[in-house]
Design a protein around this motif. Structure first.
Motif: not given
Length: 358
Positions: A248-256, A348-349
């Motif tokens: 979930r946290i590293h899916y922040g890359k796709f969100v960004a 942060d990610v």
């Protein structure tokens, strides 16, 4: 095909429910519908393990929307199952990663369903861990003696399982990140997959910080103090929690990436200036975060409440007040984990990822 009766069913379980399948004219059709239990079905057969692992479905309120079908021939599983087009967005998926057409932009709509689905995975994982006491000894280096290993029991199990996952190429996927150092993990036994270039290549991995937060803050907040000697079960649950939280946290890359493509003119100057604080503020949408927290709270209420033999919610005390319903894990705690840890780490990610877009 055997001697299945016309009303027999072949079913397999997925994270979204039970998927029923039947075969007609060399085409395999899939239907996922909560109302299927009372509906007549054509002759069916059980799908192969390869076919089962390739299906992605979701449940909606409308029965018409609760089904998805596509063709697959016996001789071309790979090409037929590689891509799945979501009805909720314009993007396709290849190996579970959004795949964009030439000139198409990644949008939040393309990944929203995945983000929401991950909430249930996290809630279930936390509930599973909360059934055991803290068992602090499994997090202490040398707390449980093991030949040839001086770290903690929880870390040992996580490392050993990640070695297995690495061999089946789990950590080659852009949305999977190991807690163990890459140099300590074996090479995959399977052929490499060509994932879509949806996000820029990166090595961002905040699992060290996540692991510390999990052991020092999350576990103590959801588990009762004490030792019930369920060390193995607790450590297994730790692995499930950590992996779900990491994804979930590293899916922040796709969100960004989606946010950047939607507003390049505003993000680009901040990226060039490496202004982390300004990027953090630009990424923040309080209204969206509030809706996320409310949704997580509501899901935790629904998933985590205790029920009696008749299916009714079990009261924690002699009160009709909803606040007195008994829960396996207090919904408030799940919401606070999202508010205090998951959302900040995800942003942060996102900031680290955006700095690469320079």
């Amino acid at each position: 095909m055997g001697s299945s009766s016309p009303r027999s069913r072949s079913a397999f379980q997925t994270s979204a429910g039970v998927v029923y399948s039947w075969h007609r004219r060399n085409q395999t059709h899939f239907c996922c519908n909560s109302r299927l239990a009372s509906a007549p079905a054509p002759p069916m057969r059980r799908l192969s393990s390869r076919a089962r692992s390739a299906v992605s479905v979701s449940l909606n309120d409308s029965p018409q929307e609760n089904s998805v079908s596509f063709d697959v021939t016996e001789s071309s599983h790979q090409s037929s199952f590689q891509r799945f087009t979501s009805t909720a967005s314009s993007s396709r998926e290849l190996y579970g990663i959004p795949e964009l057409e030439s000139g198409q932009r990644l949008t939040l709509d393309d990944i929203r369903d995945k983000l929401i689905r991950q909430e249930e995975t996290i809630i279930f994982a936390l509930i599973e861990r909360a059934q055991f006491m803290l068992n602090k000894v499994i997090y202490e280096a040398g707390g449980i003696e093991m030949d040839g290993y001086s770290g903690s029991f929880s870390d040992f199990l996580l490392f050993e399982l990640e070695k297995v996952y690495a061999r089946v190429r789990r950590y080659t996927s852009p949305d999977e990140h190991a807690f163990s150092p890459p140099e300590q993990l074996p090479e995959p036994m399977l052929n490499q997959l060509q994932y879509p270039s949806t996000i820029v290549d990166n090595s961002i991995n905040l699992n060290d910080r996540l692991h510390q937060v999990y052991v020092e803050s999350i576990v103590p907040s959801i588990c009762a103090e004490g030792d019930d000697q369920n060390y193995g079960s607790s450590a297994v649950c730790d692995v499930g929690c950590l992996q779900a939280l990491s994804k979930r946290i590293h899916y922040g890359k796709f969100v960004a990436e989606a946010k950047f493509q939607a507003n390049e003119s505003e993000y680009t100057p901040l990226i060039k200036e490496a202004d982390r604080d300004a990027l953090w503020e630009l990424l923040t949408d309080i209204a969206v975060e509030d809706r996320l927290l409310q949704r997580v709270y509501d899901k935790a209420c629904m998933i985590g409440q205790d029920v009696d033999a008749s299916g009714r919610a079990t009261p924690a005390a002699a009160s009709s007040d909803n606040e007195q319903i008994s829960y396996k894990l207090e919904p408030r705690l799940v919401m606070e984990i999202y508010r205090d840890h998951i959302i900040p780490l995800t942003k942060d990610v996102q900031v680290e990822y955006l700095l690469l877009r320079a």
